[in-house]
Every structure is written in structure tokens, then in C-alpha cells.
Design an enzyme around this catalytic site. Structure first.
Site, PDB file in Angstrom:
ATOM      1  N   GLY A  20      29.387  -5.669 -17.581  1.00 44.77           N
ATOM      2  CA  GLY A  20      30.185  -6.847 -17.214  1.00 44.77           C
ATOM      3  C   GLY A  20      29.293  -8.035 -16.856  1.00 44.77           C
ATOM      4  N   TYR A 143      34.455  13.425 -18.194  1.00 38.70           N
ATOM      5  CA  TYR A 143      34.253  12.036 -18.627  1.00 38.70           C
ATOM      6  C   TYR A 143      34.482  11.910 -20.131  1.00 38.70           C
ATOM      7  CZ  TYR A 143      31.248   7.853 -19.491  1.00 38.70           C
ATOM      8  OH  TYR A 143      30.728   6.645 -19.883  1.00 38.70           O
TER       9      TYR A 143
HETATM   10  P1  NAP Z   1      28.872   0.285 -13.824  1.00 41.08           P
HETATM   11  O1  NAP Z   1      27.709  -0.646 -13.751  1.00 41.08           O
HETATM   12  O2  NAP Z   1      28.880   1.477 -12.950  1.00 41.08           O
HETATM   13  O3  NAP Z   1      30.182  -0.551 -13.600  1.00 41.08           O
HETATM   14  C1  NAP Z   1      31.424   0.061 -13.524  1.00 41.08           C
HETATM   15  C2  NAP Z   1      32.442  -1.018 -13.362  1.00 41.08           C
HETATM   16  O4  NAP Z   1      33.726  -0.398 -13.280  1.00 41.08           O
HETATM   17  C3  NAP Z   1      32.253  -1.824 -12.086  1.00 41.08           C
HETATM   18  O5  NAP Z   1      32.556  -3.175 -12.344  1.00 41.08           O
HETATM   19  C4  NAP Z   1      33.277  -1.209 -11.144  1.00 41.08           C
HETATM   20  O6  NAP Z   1      33.761  -2.132 -10.170  1.00 41.08           O
HETATM   21  C5  NAP Z   1      34.382  -0.864 -12.122  1.00 41.08           C
HETATM   22  N1  NAP Z   1      35.253   0.182 -11.601  1.00 41.08           N
HETATM   23  C6  NAP Z   1      34.926   1.455 -11.291  1.00 41.08           C
HETATM   24  N2  NAP Z   1      36.010   2.109 -10.790  1.00 41.08           N
HETATM   25  C7  NAP Z   1      37.021   1.202 -10.775  1.00 41.08           C
HETATM   26  C8  NAP Z   1      38.368   1.241 -10.362  1.00 41.08           C
HETATM   27  N3  NAP Z   1      38.907   2.347  -9.836  1.00 41.08           N
HETATM   28  N4  NAP Z   1      39.109   0.110 -10.474  1.00 41.08           N
HETATM   29  C9  NAP Z   1      38.574  -1.017 -10.984  1.00 41.08           C
HETATM   30  N5  NAP Z   1      37.316  -1.123 -11.412  1.00 41.08           N
HETATM   31  C10 NAP Z   1      36.545  -0.021 -11.302  1.00 41.08           C
HETATM   32  O7  NAP Z   1      29.081   0.810 -15.315  1.00 41.08           O
HETATM   33  P2  NAP Z   1      28.516   0.258 -16.688  1.00 41.08           P
HETATM   34  O8  NAP Z   1      27.261   1.020 -16.943  1.00 41.08           O
HETATM   35  O9  NAP Z   1      28.551  -1.225 -16.717  1.00 41.08           O
HETATM   36  O10 NAP Z   1      29.613   0.846 -17.660  1.00 41.08           O
HETATM   37  C11 NAP Z   1      30.509   0.016 -18.380  1.00 41.08           C
HETATM   38  C12 NAP Z   1      31.193   0.859 -19.423  1.00 41.08           C
HETATM   39  O11 NAP Z   1      30.213   1.425 -20.298  1.00 41.08           O
HETATM   40  C13 NAP Z   1      31.959   2.059 -18.842  1.00 41.08           C
HETATM   41  O12 NAP Z   1      33.192   2.185 -19.500  1.00 41.08           O
HETATM   42  C14 NAP Z   1      31.040   3.242 -19.144  1.00 41.08           C
HETATM   43  O13 NAP Z   1      31.782   4.420 -19.243  1.00 41.08           O
HETATM   44  C15 NAP Z   1      30.421   2.825 -20.441  1.00 41.08           C
HETATM   45  N6  NAP Z   1      29.124   3.432 -20.789  1.00 41.08           N
HETATM   46  C16 NAP Z   1      28.071   3.374 -19.940  1.00 41.08           C
HETATM   47  C17 NAP Z   1      26.831   3.898 -20.334  1.00 41.08           C
HETATM   48  C18 NAP Z   1      25.596   3.786 -19.473  1.00 41.08           C
HETATM   49  O14 NAP Z   1      24.527   4.275 -19.877  1.00 41.08           O
HETATM   50  N7  NAP Z   1      25.656   3.132 -18.311  1.00 41.08           N
HETATM   51  C19 NAP Z   1      26.693   4.484 -21.596  1.00 41.08           C
HETATM   52  C20 NAP Z   1      27.803   4.530 -22.434  1.00 41.08           C
HETATM   53  C21 NAP Z   1      29.007   3.989 -22.019  1.00 41.08           C
HETATM   54  P3  NAP Z   1      33.040  -2.306  -8.706  1.00 41.08           P
HETATM   55  O15 NAP Z   1      31.566  -2.357  -8.956  1.00 41.08           O
HETATM   56  O16 NAP Z   1      33.608  -3.577  -8.214  1.00 41.08           O
HETATM   57  O17 NAP Z   1      33.427  -1.099  -7.923  1.00 41.08           O
END
Ligand code: NAP
Ligand code: GDP
Length: 321
Positions: A20, A143
Site C-alpha cells: 500500500g 492462508y
Molecule cells: P502488510 O505490510 O502486513 O500490510 C497488511 C495491510 O493489511 C495493512 O495495511 C493492514 O492494516 C491491513 N490489514 C490487516 N488486517 C486488516 C483488517 N482486519 N482490516 C483492515 N485492514 C487490515 O502486508 P503486505 O506485505 O503489504 O501485503 C499486501 C498483500 O500482498 C496481502 O494481500 C498479502 O497477502 C500479499 N502478499 C504478500 C507477500 C509478501 O511477501 N509480503 C507475498 C505475496 C502476497 P494496518 O497496518 O493498519 O493494521
């Protein structure tokens, strides 16, 4: 091009996370267009596990487009500990966001899957057609199944209502604003945090597992630019893998070496082989992406790692950890 009337109002769920914040930056730095409104939602504004809070957020922002990133997210070891929580939270979040998008007439939703969705027992390289061919790896099935259901939801919405909602499948990502928590986070932020501390405290760096597992890493800023392209140009319901090529697959040890170099760490590196390697590889094929965007340039891995190490050191006090 996107079928909507007037400028886009894009709601980005998970707007405060790694991806984000990267999208926010690339939109500010040239990917955004005149008249568009981008809304970056965090869990503090709406807990998307709750149907009521999700509805209130859609009522307030009235988006024409949604980039759906919000999820309970974690690295291998957190997934192994909490499969039930990953399943339940993510199924609720995804159902709420997709259902509200449909009810509020959102033109397009781009959701975010992960290469964890693919079957554990498979042939390589993996492509978009193989998602439902067998059970995912045992370590993170909660997941992985929750993510697969986004694809089921999208296909059914298209079949019943003609909605063109889609999803992307990124590989292991990293960058500024990641979750650098050592116990809960992914490998890159974990290694960056541990190397930073090892250097500061003059201690060895403890890597978890053998270092032999293979991963394709993607820098959050590259992924962010690809997300904006998918939102504007990609017109299929079927998901698209967003990844570097198979030739750029690295071992975890290669990633360790890049972080060690990024910090100029001179101490000892220990591989703790009592810890799981997780899925040994999940090599993804990016031919579909390359067909659409043959000239897209990924940031060189070492440069991206160095930028992330520098960001973490400069923002140590405020970083998520
Ligand atoms: P992240 O940094 O952990 O961010 C997660 C986001 O989701 C945060 O903005 C968090 O909000 C929000 N969130 C979590 N629980 C929530 C809830 N109950 N209600 C509303 N918002 C909620 O994750 P990211 O790494 O950016 O991941 C983004 C996407 O990529 C996800 O769908 C993840 O599954 C996918 N993904 C990630 C990876 C990786 O290596 N990181 C790989 C493949 C796919 P707050 O911070 O405000 O709590
Ligand atoms: P995955 O790609 O979904 O399996 O999740 P991760 O991003 O957590 O990567 C896990 C891989 O990195 C495994 O092979 C681990 O053994 C290895 N690894 C090495 N050190 C660490 C660490 O400090 N944290 C994490 N999460 N993984 C590590």
C-alpha cells in the site's frame, strides 16, 4: 478504457502496509493521473473482518475501483503457528471486500494472491492455470486456501453478473514499510532486522533453515508500478503472476549475502538447520506478464536490498517491528 464514467476513485485496502505504501509513493511520483482520487485505507479506519465496518468504509468513500491488499500477512513461521487465524480472518476480509465492491457497483477490483496458492506437488515452472490442481504446502494452507477462494469468488461474480474482478499473484516481496518483526515477518525483513542488530551488537547473524530454499523476490516499488498497470490495462478475470523471471530465482543464501553486503556486516553467519525451510521452491513463470509488458524493467536485486537496508537503518525507531 476502464469502463467507468468520470475520474477514478481508487480505494486501496491495506493502504498502510508494505505494498500500500509503495503504491502511494508511485502514484505520487508519476503513476497517478489528473482528477483521480486515491484513498489508502488502514485497519484503524475499518476492520474489514467486520461486514458492518466494511460497508461503512464503502459508504464513506464510494470507490469506482478497488485495489484489495488488506490481509492477515506473515512469514513462514507465523503461518505454521496460526493456520486457523489466517484462514478465518482472510476469508472474512475477502468476502466482505468483494461483496461490498459488487453491491456498490465498483467497476474493477484487483485483489492480491500469493505464490503460496499453488499446489505443493506440481511440475515447474508454475503458471496461472495451475492454482487449483492440488493441495497447497502444509505450512500455510490456511492462508493459501483463503487466497484461492478470491479466485473462486471472482470467477463466480463474472459468471453470474459479468463483473471483471481479477487478482495478481506476486512472489516474495520486500521494501520500505515492511513488517520487520523477526518472529512474524517474511524472510527479507527478518534478515534485514537481524543483520542490523547483529552488526550493532557485534553478534553472529542467525539465519533460519539451510539457506537452500529458492525464492523469486520482488521489490515493492516494482510491484506497485505493476499493480497500477493491472488496474488500468489488464482486462482478464484470470489472475496474472507478477514476478521476475525463472532465471532470477535466488537461494535464501543469496538473499543473506545481499543483506550482509547491504549493511557491510563482517561478523559470522550461522544457518540454523533445526528450523524449517518451508516449501523448497515455488518457481513461477512470468511469461504472461512478459507477453503484455516485454520491456518492464525490474530494479536489480542488490540495489533494491541496499535501498531497503538503508531505509530500515534510517527509520529504525518508527519501523514496524
Ligand atoms: P502488510 O505490510 O502486513 O500490510 C497488511 C495491510 O493489511 C495493512 O495495511 C493492514 O492494516 C491491513 N490489514 C490487516 N488486517 C486488516 C483488517 N482486519 N482490516 C483492515 N485492514 C487490515 O502486508 P503486505 O506485505 O503489504 O501485503 C499486501 C498483500 O500482498 C496481502 O494481500 C498479502 O497477502 C500479499 N502478499 C504478500 C507477500 C509478501 O511477501 N509480503 C507475498 C505475496 C502476497 P494496518 O497496518 O493498519 O493494521
Ligand atoms: P515463504 O516464502 O512463504 O516460505 O515465507 P518467508 O518469506 O517467511 O520465507 C521463508 C524462507 O526463508 C524459508 O526457507 C526460511 O527457512 C528462510 N528464512 C531464513 N531466515 C529467515 C528469517 O529470519 N525469517 C523468515 N521468515 N524466514 C527465514
Amino acid at each position: 478504457m476502464d469502463g467507468s464514467v468520470g475520474p477514478m476513485r481508487v480505494l486501496v485496502t491495506g493502504g498502510s502496509g508494505l505494498v500500500g505504501r509503495a503504491i502511494e509513493r508511485v502514484v505520487k511520483e508519476g503513476e497517478g493521473r489528473e482528477g483521480e482520487k486515491w484513498i489508502f485505507l488502514s485497519s484503524k479506519e475499518a476492520n474489514l473482518v467486520s461486514a458492518e465496518e466494511t460497508r461503512a468504509a464503502f459508504e464513506k468513500h464510494r470507490p469506482t475501483h478497488v485495489i484489495h491488499l488488506a490481509a492477515m500477512v506473515g512469514g513462514l513461521y507465523r503461518n505454521m503457528r496460526q493456520n486457523l487465524d489466517f484462514w478465518r480472518n482472510n476469508v472474512h476480509i475477502n468476502d466482505n471486500v468483494l461483496n461490498m465492491s459488487h453491491e456498490f457497483g465498483v467497476v474493477k477490483v484487483v485483489s492480491c494472491l500469493s505464490t503460496c496458492v499453488f499446489p505443493d506437488k506440481t511440475t515447474y515452472p508454475i503458471d496461472e492455470t495451475m492454482m487449483h490442481n492440488g493441495a497447497p504446502h502444509d505450512s500455510n494452507y490456511g492462508y493459501a486456501y483463503a487466497k484461492r477462494m478470491i479466485d473462486v469468488h471472482n470467477r463466480a461474480l463474472f459468471q453470474q453478473y459479468g463483473r471483471k474482478y481479477t487478482a495478481v499473484i506476486p512472489t516474495n516481496m520486500f521494501g520500505a514499510h515492511d513488517n520487520f518483526n523477526i518472529e512474524d515477518g517474511h524472510v527479507m525483513p527478518g534478515l534485514i532486522h537481524k543483520t542490523y542488530l547483529a552488526k550493532k551488537e557485534g553478534k553472529p547473524l542467525q539465519v533460519w533453515g539451510s539457506g537452500r530454499a529458492l525464492r523469486q523476490f520482488i521489490y515493492s516499488l516494482d510491484l506497485a508500478r505493476l499493480f497500477v498497470w493491472v488496474l488500468r490495462e489488464y482486462d482478464e478475470v484470470e489472475p496474472i503472476i507478477l514476478s521476475v523471471g525463472e532465471e532470477d530465482e535466488l537461494t535464501v543464501k543469496d538473499a543473506v549475502d545481499a543483506v550482509v553486503e547491504g549493511f557491510g556486516f563482517k561478523g559470522e553467519v550461522i544457518y540454523d538447520t533445526s528450523k524449517s525451510d518451508g516449501q523448497i521452491k515455488k518457481t513461477a513463470n512470468n511469461a504472461k506478464l512478459r507477453k503484455y509488458l516485454p520491456d518492464f524493467k525490474f530494479t536489480p536485486f542488490k540495489q533494491a536490498v541496499k535501498e531497503t537496508c538503508d531505509w530500515f537503518a534510517a527509520n529504525y525507531d518508527s519501523a514496524r517491528k
